[in-house]
Each structure stands twice: as structure tokens, then as C-alpha cells.
Design an enzyme around this catalytic site. Structure first.
Site, short mmCIF file in Angstrom:
data_model
loop_
_atom_site.label_atom_id
_atom_site.label_comp_id
_atom_site.label_asym_id
_atom_site.label_seq_id
_atom_site.Cartn_x
_atom_site.Cartn_y
_atom_site.Cartn_z
N GLU A 54 4.34 14.77 5.44
CA GLU A 54 4.12 14.33 4.07
C GLU A 54 2.68 14.68 3.77
O GLU A 54 1.75 14.11 4.34
CB GLU A 54 4.33 12.81 3.95
N ASP A 65 -1.39 2.80 -3.20
CA ASP A 65 -1.94 2.92 -1.86
C ASP A 65 -2.97 1.85 -1.54
O ASP A 65 -3.73 1.42 -2.40
CB ASP A 65 -2.58 4.31 -1.69
N TYR A 180 13.46 8.08 0.64
CA TYR A 180 12.31 7.46 1.29
C TYR A 180 12.40 5.96 1.01
O TYR A 180 12.19 5.53 -0.13
CB TYR A 180 11.02 8.05 0.71
#
Lengths: 279, 408
Positions: A54, A65, A180
Site C-alpha cells: 500500500e 490517519d 479493505y
């Protein structure tokens, strides 16, 4: 030969099924901590045991994040990273590796700025195998997902603990490659993966799709990677990798002789965990 | 915007997916999507419920102190020597700014949804104070995310929030200002998705926020229309409001969008000047992009990385703008202009001396622009400027600057 090979992702998951094991996906940010070290790490990943990469496209405001990947993006941007350079690195990687899938992962604005059609053409030509764009839910498919599908580049969707049964069909639409699964309700690298709940969640997704399910967010140790690889098609590790990069820079923030080696050692350890998972 | 065209109105947006033309939308992580859809559904039901509005209006009247006066600024009018200048006095609201209009609405919606934990971002601290206030009143837990730099330059508001029982999280990532506070609030919301309601402070963010916040702020424009009709028997000729995210401006402008005789001026913060690059004028110096859940004009570099805004006003120091403003900008209905730090400081001092009203730095930008046009406008021209906040919070930052400029 460089360029897009539609079979790389399918071939990987086929191979993993044959070998009856889960795969190991490794996230790094393109250009972290500097262009040369980052390319050296990228090239070293498959040999260390990464099945899939990734490849993070740095963004100034990565809202999904945690602190580790935020810092990683900042390091990359400070040393001159850009979307064009990220694509260049994929091209450079493909010169020596034609089998390891590289998924471009990031946020939409740099792509929007680059131009969607130009980005898709560049990414495919360089040899990328799919896209994971955090801030493009199915509701905004017209922007990039549909053009990517049209161009033949898999648009890989994120499913989360808050994705209820009513939303699963939307999440599974217009997608290919793999799903995912985000293992936690949170941002990257902050909470440990709840492996029991992951088993249930993967099973729930598998009822709706034949696509492989990779699991990420919160996997940092060999044991956690093994536990996830036991129940999912792949485990993806990110924050632990960029933390290792950060921990192996000198006081000026510069990479040294040990930086790449430290990352390789971590990946080898994680890969050993994944390999042992179903033994 | 097919509906808009069909109805021949500029007030019908957004469409069902939250788009104002190409702007707006829902650019958020999947984790947040179910929540945002839930907020949208609940807001749709509340909006159609007369009881919801009855209760909100009760709080407007008895708690916020609405309607805020429409005040004829006779001394400034005389000083400028041109058009008549009115102030919409939203600085007189409880907590000292227009922010409370929106917060009371969203807090009532949160309560209706059974949520008792609230998060908010804040720049100047006005939205944070308003949110902490509503949370105290409704016995809700309150956490406010504020850039570490703003925590320093808006200390009085940090103290107020703490006194009201809110927890203030200083945000040190990025430029440590409003943009980063919003990133952090969104990150926190992702981790508390099931239990918390996020009260966004401006007409930005993912759908339905730009629309919902606008609807709550429209009370400003609706009152203005009624009050000016009472005072002058007609519509205003020009409306002026400052713009960071743009909620006070949307609230003032929206009820007048279809009155084509009314000129609308949105004033962005030009910081050290647009050409200097150190400013917060997303429309004048930015281009369309995607951040914080919506497509809108953003300050960004050639690679699509968001750049830091600069303004002396913490409330305008944001590299984006609400998506409806981007749409109104491209359609040409609103004139977007700007005022620099220095111009705003001069207006801050002028308003204090001439009218006995200490304005916040944010509406000082609006007044600075007014001062550049009003003298040349005819005496029967009516200008209404939204005085959307009071300046007490800014004294520490402003006084040394005014001394240096010889304005004290």
C-alpha cells in the site's frame, strides 16, 4: 516491462489460496523520509516478505490517519514528495518487480488537482494495481471510482465497523481487487486490532462478496499479524512500519545506514508471523 | 441544480446529494458515512417539525436575546459622508457572536437524536464558547478542538470554555489553527462515531452541514429584512459580511439571494495582502479542491497540498470557504472582496471611537470594506453590515498593534 497488469492482484490472492495462507500488505508513505531511502525501502519490501504494497500518496491533511502516518506524510512532503514523484517511484519499482501488487492509497485532493484522467493514465502506465482513496465514499463515485473502473484500475473500497448491512451493497458496488476492512472505529495506528471482532466482520463481508478481504488499522506486532492472517485473506500493517522509519533517523531527521535494514527486519518478523498463522 | 433552474431561484440548493453546482458533497471516510446520513435524516425530520422551530425560537428570544437590533450607525454614516450604514447587531447575542444561532439549533437536534456528547472545532473560540454554553444548558458533555496557536491568541475564550465545563483539546498538528482543529475533531469523531454529535461551526463540512448551518443562521437575514422594512419601508441596497467559513454571511445573504436589486458583498481576509501569499482569501487566491468533506475553493499548492492561511483574525484564518459561497462566487450573484489585517485594525479602532462599539476583528474586515465604497454611494443608498461579533476577545492581540499604528 513496466505497465499495468490486470492479473497481479488476482494472481496474488490465487497464490495465497493455493498456499493456504494469509498475505502481508505493507503500507509506507511515498518519499518518507526522503526520495532515495523511500525507494530503497519500497524495493526491499517484497524480498523481506511483503506480498502487497500500500503506497501512501502524501497529503497535508490526512484526516483518517493517526499521529504516526501524519508525521510520515509531513516528512515526505518536507523532502519534496508530490503525486508526480509518487508515480515515478512506482515506475522505478516496476523495473525490477513485475509481480508484487502496488496499491496507491491516499486522499482525493492531490488527484483532483493532478486531473483525474491524467492521474489514471499515469498510474496505470507506471504499473499501479489499484486505488484506495479514503475520502471518496460510494456517494461520490462519479469523481474517481467510475472513471477508474472505466479505465480498468480497481477501486478498492473500505468497509468499517460502522458499515451496517444496509450499506454493504453500496460499499461492494463498483469495486474489485479486494475489500479493505478497517478493523477499528478510529484512525490509523491508535488502537490495537480486536481480532475476535475481525473474524465476525470478515465472515459478514464474505456472505456478500467473493472478493478477498484484507484487514488493516491497528496491526503492529507479529502476533497480531498472525491472528488477522488466520481469519482474513491479508493483514495490512502501516503505522508500525512508519514508526520504525521514524525511530531509525538521526537527530536531524535524516536516514542512515540502518534505516532500511530496520524496516526489513520488522517486515521479516511480521512475515514470519503471517506464514506461521495457518501452519 | 436542475431544480434551482426550474424554479428560477438561487435559494433551492443543495440537491439531494448535497451539491451546490459542482461544490459541496460528502467527501468523508466510510466510518463517518452512516453517521452523516443519520444526521441528514434527523435534520430533515426536525426541519419539517413545527415544534422543533417553536422550541428553537423560544431559545432565540429568551436565551440568545433575539431579535438582535438593526442599528442605524449615524456617527459613522456622517463620518463617511455617503450611504446610510446600518449594523445588524449580532454581537449582542448571548456569548457575543452569531455562532450561538447555529449552536442552539444543532444542540436541539443532537438532543432530539438522543446524543449527549458533543464535539466542536473552533478558531477564534466563539463557536467553542457557544457550544460549551449550549452544552452547559442542556447538560451535555462538551469537547472542543482548538489550534494550539489559537489557544494562545484567544485565551479569554479558552478560559470561558473551561468555566462552562468544556474540555479544550489544543491541536498541535499542521499549522495549529482552525484547519487542523477541524482535522482533529473529524479524527476524534471517527473514533467516537456511535456516541458523539459533531457541531460544526460554519457552513462547511460534509452535507448536510453547509445547508443545516445556513438554515440556522438565516434568522440574521430574515430579521434584517423585517427590521429594515420597518425602519425604511424597503429592501436594503447593499449587504456586507465578513467570510472565514462564511456562516454569518450565508445567514445574512440567503434570504435576499432572489432579490436581484440587493448587492451582496462577502469580505475575505487578505492578511498581509493577496499578492503577499499570506492571506486567508480562498476565493481570491485559491482554486477548487476537496477538504473537510466538501468540494470548495481552497488555498493549495500545485500538488494539491493545502497551504496555511494567514489572518490577524483567528476566526477568518481558514484555507477554505463554505461550498455555497464557491457556487455563488462562480455564478456571480455575490461580490467577493477582501480587506487586509491593517485595514481591519483601522476599522476596529474607528468603530470603537465613532460608535462606542468594539467590534470583533472578523466584522472589522467587513467594516474596512464598507469604508472603501460607502463614501461614493448616494445618501439614499442603504447598506447593512453584519456586526457578527464583539471585540473583547481580541484586545490582547489588537492593542499592541494599534499602539504601533498610533491609533490608541
Amino acid at each position: 516491462m513496466s505497465g499495468y497488469d490486470a492479473n497481479r492482484l488476482a494472481a496474488l490472492f490465487g497464490r495465497l489460496t493455493e498456499e493456504n495462507r494469509g498475505g502481508l500488505g505493507i503500507f509506507i508513505t511515498a518519499g518518507d523520509p526522503d526520495p532515495d531511502t523511500s525507494l530503497a525501502i519500497l524495493k526491499a519490501l517484497p524480498g523481506a516478505g511483503a506480498d502487497m504494497i500500500e503506497f501512501g500518496m502524501p497529503f497535508s491533511d490526512p484526516m483518517a490517519d493517526g499521529p504516526s502516518i501524519q508525521a510520515s506524510s509531513q516528512r515526505a512532503l518536507k523532502s519534496g514528495a508530490s503525486l508526480a514523484r509518487t508515480i515515478e517511484m512506482v515506475r522505478a519499482f516496476r523495473v525490477s518487480d513485475q509481480t508484487t501488487p502496488v496499491i496507491l492509497m491516499g486522499y482525493y485532493n492531490p488527484i483532483y488537482t493532478h486531473g483525474v484522467q491524467r492521474f489514471l493514465a499515469d498510474a496505470i502506465e507506471a504499473g499501479a494495481d489499484g486505488l484506495i482513496i479514503v475520502d471518496l465514499p460510494p456517494e461520490e463515485d462519479a469523481d474517481l471510482c467510475l472513471p477508474a473502473v472505466e479505465a480498468g484500475l480497481p477501486f478498492i473500497r473500505l468497509a468499517t465497523p460502522t458499515t451496517n448491512d444496509a450499506r454493504i451493497p453500496a460499499v461492494l458496488s463498483n469495486t474489485s481487487g479486494f475489500i479493505y476492512y478497517v478493523s477499528i472505529t478510529g484512525i490509523t495506528g491508535t488502537v490495537a486490532v480486536p481480532t475476535d471482532m475481525v473474524r465476525t466482520a470478515v465472515a459478514r463481508l464474505k456472505k456478500h462478496t467473493t472478493l478477498p478481504v484484507a484487514v488493516g488499522f491497528g496491526i503492529s506486532s507479529r502476533e497480531q499479524a498472525a491472528a488477522v492472517a488466520r481469519v482474513a485473506d491479508a493483514a495490512i500493517v502501516g503505522s508500525a512500519v512508519v514508526n520504525t522509519i521514524a525511530a531509525n533517523l538521526d537527530t536531524e531527521g535524516q536516514a542512515g545506514a540502518g534505516t532500511v535494514a530496520a524496516v526489513v527486519a520488522l517486515i521479516k518478523d511480521l512475515a514470519a508471523g503471517v506464514l506461521s498463522a495457518r501452519a | 441544480m436542475a431544480t434551482t433552474a426550474a424554479l428560477n431561484t438561487l435559494r433551492a440548493g443543495p440537491d439531494e446529494n448535497g451539491h451546490f453546482g459542482i461544490f459541496g458533497g460528502r467527501y468523508v471516510a466510510e466510518t463517518l458515512m452512516p453517521l452523516i446520513l443519520d444526521v441528514e435524516k434527523s435534520w430533515g425530520a426536525a426541519k419539517a417539525d413545527l415544534n422543533f422551530w417553536t422550541e428553537l425560537r423560544w431559545y432565540h428570544k429568551h436565551y440568545i436575546g433575539r431579535p438582535s437590533p438593526l442599528y442605524f450607525a449615524s456617527r459613522l454614516t456622517e463620518y463617511f459622508g455617503g450611504a446610510k450604514l446600518y449594523f445588524k447587531r449580532d454581537e449582542l447575542n448571548h456569548t457575543g457572536a452569531h455562532k450561538i444561532n447555529n449552536v442552539m439549533g444543532q444542540a436541539l437536534l443532537a438532543r432530539r437524536m438522543g446524543k449527549t456528547k458533543i464535539i466542536a472545532e473552533t478558531g477564534a473560540g466563539q463557536h467553542g464558547v457557544a457550544t460549551a454554553t449550549a452544552c452547559a444548558l442542556f447538560d451535555m458533555e462538551c469537547e472542543v478542538f482548538m489550534g494550539a496557536e489559537d489557544v494562545v491568541r484567544q485565551k479569554p475564550n479558552v478560559d470561558r470554555m473551561r468555566l462552562l465545563g468544556a474540555k479544550v483539546h489544543p491541536v498541535t498538528s499542521g499549522s495549529a489553527t482552525l484547519k487542523d482543529a477541524m482535522n482533529e475533531a473529524l479524527r476524534y469523531w471517527v473514533s467516537k462515531a456511535e456516541t458523539h454529535f459533531y457541531i460544526i461551526g460554519t457552513v462547511a463540512g460534509p452535507h448536510p452541514y453547509p445547508q443545516m448551518v445556513r438554515d440556522f443562521q438565516c434568522v440574521i437575514g430574515e430579521e434584517t429584512r423585517e427590521q429594515l422594512h420597518e425602519a425604511e419601508g424597503r429592501l436594503p441596497d447593499s449587504l456586507v459580511a465578513c467570510i472565514g467559513g462564511g456562516s454569518n454571511a450565508m445567514g445574512l445573504f440567503h434570504p435576499f439571494l432572489d432579490d436581484s436589486s440587493v448587492k451582496l458583498y462577502g469580505v475575505e481576509a487578505a492578511g498581509h495582502g493577496i499578492d503577499s501569499g499570506a492571506h486567508a482569501a480562498s476565493l481570491a487566491g485559491g482554486r477548487p479542491g476537496v477538504l473537510h468533506g466538501n468540494r470548495t475553493y481552497l488555498l493549495q499548492d500545485d500538488d494539491g497540498q493545502i497551504t496555511e492561511a494567514h489572518s490577524i483574525s483567528a476566526g477568518l484564518d481558514y484555507p477554505g470557504i463554505g461550498p455555497e459561497h464557491s457556487w455563488l462566487f462562480e455564478s456571480g450573484r455575490v461580490n467577493y472582496v477582501s480587506a487586509t489585517d491593517t485595514q481591519a485594525l483601522e476599522a476596529f479602532a474607528l468603530c470603537s471611537r465613532k460608535e462606542g462599539i468594539i467590534p470583533a476583528l472578523e466584522p472589522s474586515h467587513a467594516l474596512a470594506f464598507v469604508s472603501t465604497i460607502i463614501g461614493d454611494l448616494p445618501k439614499d443608498h442603504l447598506v447593512v453590515m453584519n456586526l457578527c461579533g464583539r471585540g473583547d476577545k481580541d484586545l490582547e492581540a489588537v492593542l499592541p498593534r494599534l499602539e504601533k499604528m498610533d491609533l490608541l
